[in-house]
Design a protein around this motif. Sequence first.
Motif, PDB file in Angstrom:
ATOM      1  N   ASN A  29      -6.618  -5.730   5.807  1.00  0.00           N
ATOM      2  CA  ASN A  29      -7.266  -6.520   6.864  1.00  0.00           C
ATOM      3  C   ASN A  29      -6.422  -6.566   8.128  1.00  0.00           C
ATOM      4  OD1 ASN A  29      -9.440  -7.031   5.318  1.00  0.00           O
ATOM      5  ND2 ASN A  29      -8.858  -9.107   4.729  1.00  0.00           N
ATOM      6  N   PHE A  30      -5.105  -6.572   7.970  1.00  0.00           N
ATOM      7  CA  PHE A  30      -4.228  -6.602   9.147  1.00  0.00           C
ATOM      8  C   PHE A  30      -4.146  -5.218   9.803  1.00  0.00           C
ATOM      9  CE2 PHE A  30      -0.296  -6.684  11.576  1.00  0.00           C
ATOM     10  CZ  PHE A  30      -0.353  -7.939  12.172  1.00  0.00           C
ATOM     11  N   GLY A  31      -4.475  -4.196   9.042  1.00  0.00           N
ATOM     12  CA  GLY A  31      -4.478  -2.828   9.595  1.00  0.00           C
ATOM     13  C   GLY A  31      -3.228  -2.028   9.277  1.00  0.00           C
ATOM     14  N   LEU A  32      -2.496  -2.420   8.224  1.00  0.00           N
ATOM     15  CA  LEU A  32      -1.256  -1.691   7.892  1.00  0.00           C
ATOM     16  C   LEU A  32      -1.518  -0.230   7.509  1.00  0.00           C
ATOM     17  CD1 LEU A  32       1.148  -4.081   5.956  1.00  0.00           C
ATOM     18  CD2 LEU A  32       0.923  -3.698   8.384  1.00  0.00           C
ATOM     19  N   ILE A  40       0.814  -1.220   0.000  1.00  0.00           N
ATOM     20  CA  ILE A  40       0.000   0.000   0.000  1.00  0.00           C
ATOM     21  C   ILE A  40       0.851   1.275   0.000  1.00  0.00           C
ATOM     22  CG2 ILE A  40      -2.178  -0.958   0.869  1.00  0.00           C
ATOM     23  CD1 ILE A  40      -1.403   0.018   3.669  1.00  0.00           C
ATOM     24  N   ALA A  41       2.034   1.218   0.619  1.00  0.00           N
ATOM     25  CA  ALA A  41       2.891   2.407   0.641  1.00  0.00           C
ATOM     26  C   ALA A  41       3.676   2.537  -0.666  1.00  0.00           C
ATOM     27  CB  ALA A  41       3.855   2.332   1.815  1.00  0.00           C
ATOM     28  N   LYS A  73      -4.378  -7.482  -5.869  1.00  0.00           N
ATOM     29  CA  LYS A  73      -5.600  -7.225  -5.095  1.00  0.00           C
ATOM     30  C   LYS A  73      -5.576  -8.027  -3.791  1.00  0.00           C
ATOM     31  CE  LYS A  73      -9.762  -6.904  -7.532  1.00  0.00           C
ATOM     32  NZ  LYS A  73     -10.801  -7.716  -8.191  1.00  0.00           N
ATOM     33  N   ILE A  74      -5.134  -9.284  -3.906  1.00  0.00           N
ATOM     34  CA  ILE A  74      -5.102 -10.176  -2.732  1.00  0.00           C
ATOM     35  C   ILE A  74      -4.161  -9.620  -1.662  1.00  0.00           C
ATOM     36  CG2 ILE A  74      -4.486 -12.519  -1.931  1.00  0.00           C
ATOM     37  CD1 ILE A  74      -5.425 -13.518  -4.719  1.00  0.00           C
ATOM     38  N   GLN A  75      -2.980  -9.194  -2.100  1.00  0.00           N
ATOM     39  CA  GLN A  75      -1.988  -8.661  -1.149  1.00  0.00           C
ATOM     40  C   GLN A  75      -2.521  -7.396  -0.464  1.00  0.00           C
ATOM     41  OE1 GLN A  75       0.778 -10.002  -0.113  1.00  0.00           O
ATOM     42  NE2 GLN A  75       1.742  -8.305   0.980  1.00  0.00           N
ATOM     43  N   LYS A  76      -3.151  -6.546  -1.267  1.00  0.00           N
ATOM     44  CA  LYS A  76      -3.668  -5.288  -0.711  1.00  0.00           C
ATOM     45  C   LYS A  76      -4.726  -5.594   0.345  1.00  0.00           C
ATOM     46  CE  LYS A  76      -4.172  -1.634  -3.528  1.00  0.00           C
ATOM     47  NZ  LYS A  76      -4.838  -0.803  -4.524  1.00  0.00           N
TER      48      LYS A  76
END
Length: 395
Positions: A264-267, A212-213, A256-259
């Motif tokens: 979901n983990f809250g990164l 995401i970053a 998409k899966i990684q994102k």
Amino acid sequence: MRNLIEFLDLGLQPLANNYLSNNQKLKKEKKYRLKVLFNKKTKMVSIKNTFSSKIMFNNKYPYRSSMSLTMINSFKKLSLEIKKKYKPKRILEIGSNDGSFIKNFDKKRVVGIEPCSNIEKITKKKGFDTYAEYWTPHLAKKLHKKYSKIDLIYSANTITHIKNLDDVFKSILLILSKEGTLIIEDPSLLECLKNNTYDQFYNEHIYVFSLIALEKILIKYNLIIFKVENLEIHGGSTRYFIKRKDSKLRIDNSVKIQKRKEINFGLNKVSAYKLFAKRVLKNKKMLIKIFTKLKYRKKKIIGYGATAKSTTILNYCNIDNNYISYFLDTTEDKQKKLTPGTKIPIVKYHKKLLKNIDYIFLGAWNFKKEIFNKEKRFISRGGKFILHTPMPKII
Ligand code: DWN
């Protein structure tokens, strides 16, 4: 500045790869405060106090990627995939270290960039075209003049070591062909948080990337992540496959899966980092307890793999030569030296040095499988390993 949240303080630390010779033992070491930041806007995780590349990566750099079979095999596997799927005419590696990746290619087709000249020399001597320079627009222009555009650029465990990411990607744009592929591979922030591997933070790891970053930076350069692979290497790494926005390569579902996994983990939220910091503190207390108990019981403990990562653990937990008699390491440039800050002697690896040892602190925990396989005898006679991830334990 309002967006920057300081979530972790790993105390005063020496430079992670600054192994001391015996005559430096009494000298005062350069130390810095290792604090870790989360940027609420960009979602980037980075360390607060940084050093110039010249201080960290010079003609005395000790790390060799060829010291692990796991690394050699991983590079070999990726090289086969690259040849088969991308069929590049020319490959450029940024941070080629001692040539473990580029040696899998035809010398005429591959170029290596490695600013640590002591290591770059090793590959140059074997006849590869290598440059002992930092990755800058100046170098990219020079290479462009010589080779024109490059259709595959690879960089493992390097981009996170360069503070000026703008320069990194601008330089890449200068030389990557229109339909070219950029592959970068670095420790995964998600795995780091999941497994409490806080030792991924040290002066050389200016950033620990998440998708995401990274995505947010790349978009500024019209670069797009089109595939993601999760690797076990280095305790959990992510390999990002990147293309120019207008390239025809299609975007794989893995992105998409990684994102989704990261969100979901809250990164993307401060709370995940605050919880991580709490786990790190608990981890520290548990590790100290293990070492204190073993020392009280007069057990003989050594370290295995004097890693940059273990510099963070040992200094954060104050585990020094009172607890660990010595570290075994296969890297010549680390041998006969002392670990940074904690001054534990580093000895050339030899199986017989495990003979009367009760416990091994696994500095190179990221090569656990490889090392357990190598040390079957130690294990079968009841020898035990101390691991700090996900929580300190003896196995
Ligand atoms: O990003 C970085 C990574 C890729 O490499 C750099 N900033 C610095 C360095 O970090 P590290 O020192 O934490 O990396 P490693 O690869 O975990 O280091 C392994 C160490 O363990 C090496 O010194 C070699 C040693 N080793 C050993 O003595 N016997 C490793 C194996 C597998 C062994 O069997």
